[in-house]
Design a protein around this motif. Structure first.
Motif, PDB file in Angstrom:
ATOM      1  N   GLY A 349       0.765  -1.236   0.000  1.00 52.03           N
ATOM      2  CA  GLY A 349       0.000   0.000   0.000  1.00 52.03           C
ATOM      3  C   GLY A 349       0.793   1.280   0.000  1.00 52.03           C
ATOM      4  N   ARG A 350       2.091   1.216  -0.262  1.00 48.44           N
ATOM      5  CA  ARG A 350       2.905   2.438  -0.213  1.00 48.44           C
ATOM      6  C   ARG A 350       3.061   3.093  -1.581  1.00 48.44           C
ATOM      7  NH1 ARG A 350       7.787   0.676   3.918  1.00 48.44           N
ATOM      8  NH2 ARG A 350       6.644  -0.965   4.979  1.00 48.44           N
ATOM      9  N   PHE A 351       2.425   2.544  -2.622  1.00 47.79           N
ATOM     10  CA  PHE A 351       2.622   3.101  -3.962  1.00 47.79           C
ATOM     11  C   PHE A 351       2.094   4.537  -4.045  1.00 47.79           C
ATOM     12  CE2 PHE A 351       2.373  -1.521  -5.201  1.00 47.79           C
ATOM     13  CZ  PHE A 351       3.697  -1.617  -5.587  1.00 47.79           C
ATOM     14  N   GLU A 352       2.804   5.325  -4.858  1.00 46.97           N
ATOM     15  CA  GLU A 352       2.456   6.726  -5.071  1.00 46.97           C
ATOM     16  C   GLU A 352       2.497   6.991  -6.574  1.00 46.97           C
ATOM     17  OE1 GLU A 352       1.507   9.741  -3.291  1.00 46.97           O
ATOM     18  OE2 GLU A 352       1.238   9.933  -5.451  1.00 46.97           O
ATOM     19  N   GLY A 353       1.308   7.237  -7.171  1.00 48.71           N
ATOM     20  CA  GLY A 353       1.219   7.369  -8.618  1.00 48.71           C
ATOM     21  C   GLY A 353       1.695   8.688  -9.171  1.00 48.71           C
ATOM     22  N   GLN A 354       1.989   9.699  -8.310  1.00 52.37           N
ATOM     23  CA  GLN A 354       2.411  10.999  -8.821  1.00 52.37           C
ATOM     24  C   GLN A 354       3.776  10.935  -9.507  1.00 52.37           C
ATOM     25  OE1 GLN A 354       2.112  14.118  -5.946  1.00 52.37           O
ATOM     26  NE2 GLN A 354      -0.064  13.774  -5.544  1.00 52.37           N
ATOM     27  N   VAL A 391      -1.374  -0.747 -17.383  1.00 48.59           N
ATOM     28  CA  VAL A 391      -0.558   0.447 -17.189  1.00 48.59           C
ATOM     29  C   VAL A 391      -1.407   1.555 -16.581  1.00 48.59           C
ATOM     30  CG1 VAL A 391       0.709   2.278 -18.380  1.00 48.59           C
ATOM     31  CG2 VAL A 391       1.072  -0.121 -19.011  1.00 48.59           C
ATOM     32  N   ASN A 392      -0.992   2.038 -15.415  1.00 46.32           N
ATOM     33  CA  ASN A 392      -1.617   3.180 -14.753  1.00 46.32           C
ATOM     34  C   ASN A 392      -0.802   4.446 -14.928  1.00 46.32           C
ATOM     35  OD1 ASN A 392      -3.908   1.884 -13.492  1.00 46.32           O
ATOM     36  ND2 ASN A 392      -2.506   1.009 -11.975  1.00 46.32           N
ATOM     37  N   HIS A 393       0.446   4.379 -14.457  1.00 43.81           N
ATOM     38  CA  HIS A 393       1.303   5.570 -14.410  1.00 43.81           C
ATOM     39  C   HIS A 393       2.701   5.184 -14.901  1.00 43.81           C
ATOM     40  CE1 HIS A 393      -1.900   7.211 -11.886  1.00 43.81           C
ATOM     41  NE2 HIS A 393      -1.778   6.142 -11.110  1.00 43.81           N
ATOM     42  N   VAL A 394       2.880   5.169 -16.210  1.00 41.48           N
ATOM     43  CA  VAL A 394       4.181   4.891 -16.819  1.00 41.48           C
ATOM     44  C   VAL A 394       4.489   6.020 -17.782  1.00 41.48           C
ATOM     45  CG1 VAL A 394       5.551   3.334 -18.242  1.00 41.48           C
ATOM     46  CG2 VAL A 394       3.912   2.393 -16.596  1.00 41.48           C
ATOM     47  N   GLU A 395       5.634   6.599 -17.610  1.00 46.26           N
ATOM     48  CA  GLU A 395       6.054   7.760 -18.400  1.00 46.26           C
ATOM     49  C   GLU A 395       6.038   7.421 -19.893  1.00 46.26           C
ATOM     50  OE1 GLU A 395       9.306  10.701 -16.889  1.00 46.26           O
ATOM     51  OE2 GLU A 395      10.273   9.169 -18.115  1.00 46.26           O
ATOM     52  N   GLY A 396       5.273   8.212 -20.669  1.00 50.66           N
ATOM     53  CA  GLY A 396       5.260   8.031 -22.114  1.00 50.66           C
ATOM     54  C   GLY A 396       4.381   6.903 -22.613  1.00 50.66           C
ATOM     55  N   LEU A 397       3.572   6.285 -21.727  1.00 50.30           N
ATOM     56  CA  LEU A 397       2.669   5.204 -22.136  1.00 50.30           C
ATOM     57  C   LEU A 397       1.242   5.580 -21.777  1.00 50.30           C
ATOM     58  CD1 LEU A 397       4.234   1.722 -21.251  1.00 50.30           C
ATOM     59  CD2 LEU A 397       3.800   2.675 -23.512  1.00 50.30           C
ATOM     60  N   LEU A 434      -4.355  -0.534  -5.983  1.00 50.19           N
ATOM     61  CA  LEU A 434      -3.755  -0.925  -7.256  1.00 50.19           C
ATOM     62  C   LEU A 434      -3.711   0.221  -8.245  1.00 50.19           C
ATOM     63  CD1 LEU A 434      -4.519  -3.710  -5.898  1.00 50.19           C
ATOM     64  CD2 LEU A 434      -4.706  -4.607  -8.213  1.00 50.19           C
ATOM     65  N   GLU A 435      -4.602   1.192  -8.107  1.00 50.29           N
ATOM     66  CA  GLU A 435      -4.602   2.318  -9.042  1.00 50.29           C
ATOM     67  C   GLU A 435      -3.353   3.170  -8.882  1.00 50.29           C
ATOM     68  OE1 GLU A 435      -4.945   6.065 -10.852  1.00 50.29           O
ATOM     69  OE2 GLU A 435      -4.889   5.822  -8.666  1.00 50.29           O
ATOM     70  N   GLN A 436      -2.749   3.168  -7.684  1.00 45.21           N
ATOM     71  CA  GLN A 436      -1.554   3.969  -7.441  1.00 45.21           C
ATOM     72  C   GLN A 436      -0.279   3.289  -7.938  1.00 45.21           C
ATOM     73  OE1 GLN A 436      -1.161   7.257  -5.977  1.00 45.21           O
ATOM     74  NE2 GLN A 436      -3.253   7.153  -6.790  1.00 45.21           N
ATOM     75  N   ALA A 437      -0.344   1.996  -8.251  1.00 48.17           N
ATOM     76  CA  ALA A 437       0.827   1.310  -8.811  1.00 48.17           C
ATOM     77  C   ALA A 437       1.099   1.838 -10.213  1.00 48.17           C
ATOM     78  CB  ALA A 437       0.579  -0.191  -8.852  1.00 48.17           C
ATOM     79  N   GLY A 438       2.368   1.887 -10.589  1.00 46.06           N
ATOM     80  CA  GLY A 438       2.697   2.315 -11.938  1.00 46.06           C
ATOM     81  C   GLY A 438       2.136   1.366 -12.981  1.00 46.06           C
ATOM     82  N   ALA A 439       2.267   0.060 -12.705  1.00 43.04           N
ATOM     83  CA  ALA A 439       1.737  -0.963 -13.606  1.00 43.04           C
ATOM     84  C   ALA A 439       1.458  -2.218 -12.797  1.00 43.04           C
ATOM     85  CB  ALA A 439       2.713  -1.258 -14.740  1.00 43.04           C
ATOM     86  N   VAL A 440       0.509  -3.004 -13.267  1.00 43.35           N
ATOM     87  CA  VAL A 440       0.198  -4.302 -12.672  1.00 43.35           C
ATOM     88  C   VAL A 440       0.470  -5.361 -13.733  1.00 43.35           C
ATOM     89  CG1 VAL A 440      -1.580  -5.756 -11.646  1.00 43.35           C
ATOM     90  CG2 VAL A 440      -1.533  -3.307 -11.134  1.00 43.35           C
ATOM     91  N   ARG A 518       5.742   6.180  -1.739  1.00 42.17           N
ATOM     92  CA  ARG A 518       5.737   7.476  -1.072  1.00 42.17           C
ATOM     93  C   ARG A 518       7.085   7.734  -0.404  1.00 42.17           C
ATOM     94  NH1 ARG A 518       0.810   5.338   0.581  1.00 42.17           N
ATOM     95  NH2 ARG A 518       1.640   4.906   2.656  1.00 42.17           N
ATOM     96  N   PRO A 519       7.562   8.957  -0.444  1.00 40.77           N
ATOM     97  CA  PRO A 519       8.881   9.258   0.156  1.00 40.77           C
ATOM     98  C   PRO A 519       8.824   9.213   1.677  1.00 40.77           C
ATOM     99  CG  PRO A 519       7.832  11.271  -0.611  1.00 40.77           C
ATOM    100  CD  PRO A 519       6.955  10.138  -1.082  1.00 40.77           C
ATOM    101  N   ALA A 520       9.996   9.083   2.278  1.00 37.11           N
ATOM    102  CA  ALA A 520      10.186   9.134   3.728  1.00 37.11           C
ATOM    103  C   ALA A 520       9.259   8.175   4.470  1.00 37.11           C
ATOM    104  CB  ALA A 520       9.996  10.556   4.232  1.00 37.11           C
ATOM    105  N   PRO A 521       9.351   6.878   4.196  1.00 37.53           N
ATOM    106  CA  PRO A 521       8.491   5.926   4.906  1.00 37.53           C
ATOM    107  C   PRO A 521       8.909   5.792   6.371  1.00 37.53           C
ATOM    108  CG  PRO A 521      10.118   4.749   3.601  1.00 37.53           C
ATOM    109  CD  PRO A 521      10.273   6.213   3.259  1.00 37.53           C
TER     110      PRO A 521
END
Length: 529
Positions: A349-354, A391-397, A434-440, A518-521
């Motif tokens: 649960g630590r994924f960050e889609g930004q 693919v949710n959050h992949v640069e250029g895809l 799962l929506e915050q993951a870059g890809a599944v 997410r940064p600084a866990p």
């Protein structure tokens, strides 16, 4: 058609039709140990084993030159075991998994290991059968993960029994040193009941794949045998087949081994381990599906598949008419294997889609999954797994679902549109967004075709392959600075419908999430190895 077909269908539909016993609740206070316990057994510690920094994950997944030119010794065996199944540190962290409240208490400590395991239960038992060429008196030893030591269970050369159980045409070198991998079912079934056979056979693949990566990066070879006389080896280990299955044998090319055919034949006299594992649980339950799967998958244990037997069950090629999306070269996996394994963990649960995943990072994880899907040994090199990516959050895809083309190292579009709502709707637990993951990433295998090709024992191969894929992705994600999480709790049938697999026989068996965290866990980490 054997029982494994019925069990495989039940696994696919369990998101809609619960498996028996549907009302099962684990008795956590009466759970088993995470390893077998042999009180009074003599033991000896294993030596420290430095790991060279040039033994990178790239070399482990795609070894250059002839693999297996080097030979094992006690130090390399020790290092491989420590880095795969040995305890390497204690970790605590603020995250979204359901066991978070228990982790601060020392008796329930969460000890990190290099290999992944369903539920963190680690049910694979590693036994070292050592013959005369070994550095210790010949015998059968059990690897005690908590102590990083070998416990002697039997004294005397029984390597001939293992050699005879493997039979003609077995993979691996001529040797008198073997690793025999068994699974004590109660270590997993106390939590997962009938589902446990599905989970533990993936654990087997994750462990073996760790060994393959670790060894290949050092010029060693690990070639597992999944077909052998299981009844004979269970008798050697003193294991009750209703409680413990023997899943794999790994012959080790050993330094100083000198074959002596007369002595090896004479050493095959039947003896067995008399020491018994002492169970912690006061009540041990059995589950009908688990017993039937052990019986079904051990019945044809000596019928090693003929060369080419698995070709009809190979993964379908991608649709050449589907729109192609090119990927750049994969980011190099330059981290040494030991470091990658020590850094591997579940993201919970630590994924960050930004911060999106880069395309070279995605390409590296996809390539690792494909490299890990060929277990070798007596299963050959037929590619059984096919890979899909949401693919949710992949640069250029563009967001959407894709099939991975391993030949062209590109993606083929399956469906446009953001997949986040579908992914979360069809996930059973609350420990990942799962929506915050870059890809599944989703590996599929034509399970029914494998069972038709090689019989019910092929179910172990299917799941070992998926476990190996998961371990490869976990380790590659670590090497390219991504978080990773793997889960089995999803609606398999919905994935079949979403990807249009109704007519292909492909079974989605696992989901693998990759992305930036997410940064600084808020983490605590204490290394013990």
């Amino acid at each position: 058609m054997g029982y494994a077909h019925e069990y495989a269908a039940a696994i696919m539909h369990r998101g809609r039709v619960p498996m028996d016993p549907a009302d099962y609740v684990p008795n956590w206070q009466d759970g088993p140990r995470k390893a077998k316990f042999y009180p009074g057994a003599d033991s000896f510690p294993l030596p420290d084993a430095p790991y060279p920094s040039d033994a990178t994950l790239d070399r482990g997944l795609c070894p250059e030159g002839a693999p297996g030119e080097r030979e094992f010794d006690l130090a390399t065996l020790s290092g491989m075991l420590r880095d795969s199944y040995g305890l390497t540190g204690r970790r605590l962290g603020v995250q979204a998994n359901t066991d978070l409240s228990a982790l601060p208490f020392y008796p329930l400590a969460n000890w990190s290991r290099g290999s992944a395991s369903g539920g963190g239960l680690y049910p694979v038992g590693v036994h070292w059968v050592s013959g005369p060429s070994g550095p210790v008196p010949p015998g059968v030893h059990y690897y005690s993960t908590r102590h990083h030591a070998m416990q002697r269970l039997l004294t005397g050369d029984v390597s001939g029994q293992v050699r005879a159980a493997l039979g003609e045409g077995a993979p691996g070198p001529a040797t008198d040193q073997y690793l025999v991998l068994s699974i004590k079912y109660w270590q997993n079934s106390f939590k997962y009941n009938s589902f446990s056979f599905h989970a533990v056979s993936m654990d087997l693949g994750a462990c073996v794949q760790t060994w393959r990566m670790w060894a290949a990066a050092r010029g060693l070879a690990v070639e597992p045998a999944l077909w052998f006389d299981e009844e004979r080896l269970a008798a050697l280990l003193g294991a009750d087949p209703r409680e413990e299955g023997v899943f794999a044998v790994v012959p080790l090319k050993w330094a100083g081994y000198k074959p002596c055919s007369d002595g090896e034949v004479a050493a095959a006299a039947p003896v067995s381990v008399r020491r018994k594992d002492v169970e912690r649980s006061r009540t041990v339950l059995t589950f009908d599906a688990l017993l039937r799967m052990q019986e079904a998958t051990s019945a044809g244990a000596t019928d090693r598949p003929a060369p080419g037997a698995l070709v009809p069950a190979a993964a379908h090629p991608v649709d050449p008419a589907a729109p192609e999306v090119e990927l750049p070269p994969a980011r190099p996996l330059e981290t040494d294997v030991r470091t990658a394994l020590r850094d591997r963990r579940s993201s919970f649960g630590r994924f960050e889609g930004q911060q999106p995943v880069t395309r070279p990072q995605l390409a590296a994880c996809l390539g690792a999954a494909v490299a890990g899907s060929r277990l070798g040994g007596d299963t050959g090199e037929v590619p059984l797994a096919k890979l899909y990516a949401f693919v949710n959050h992949v640069e250029g895809l563009d967001p959407g679902s894709y099939a991975y083309d391993p030949e062209r190292r590109s993606l083929r579009r399956v469906k446009e549109g953001r997949p986040g709502e579908f992914l979360q709707k069809n996930y059973f637990l609350a420990n990942y967004n799962l929506e915050q993951a870059g890809a599944v990433l989703v590996p599929t295998v034509r399970t029914t075709a494998v069972l038709d090709a090689v019989g019910d024992r092929g179910y172990r191969l299917v799941n070992a392959t998926i476990g190996a894929v998961a371990q490869s992705v976990y380790t590659a994600a670590s090497a390219v600075d991504l978080g990773c999480g793997v889960a089995l709790g999803f609606d398999n049938i919905s994935y079949i419908e979403e990807l249009g697999l109704e007519g292909t026989g492909e079974a989605p068996l696992l989901i693998m999430m990759i992305g930036n965290e997410r940064p600084a866990p808020a983490d605590f980490r204490y290394e013990i190895a």
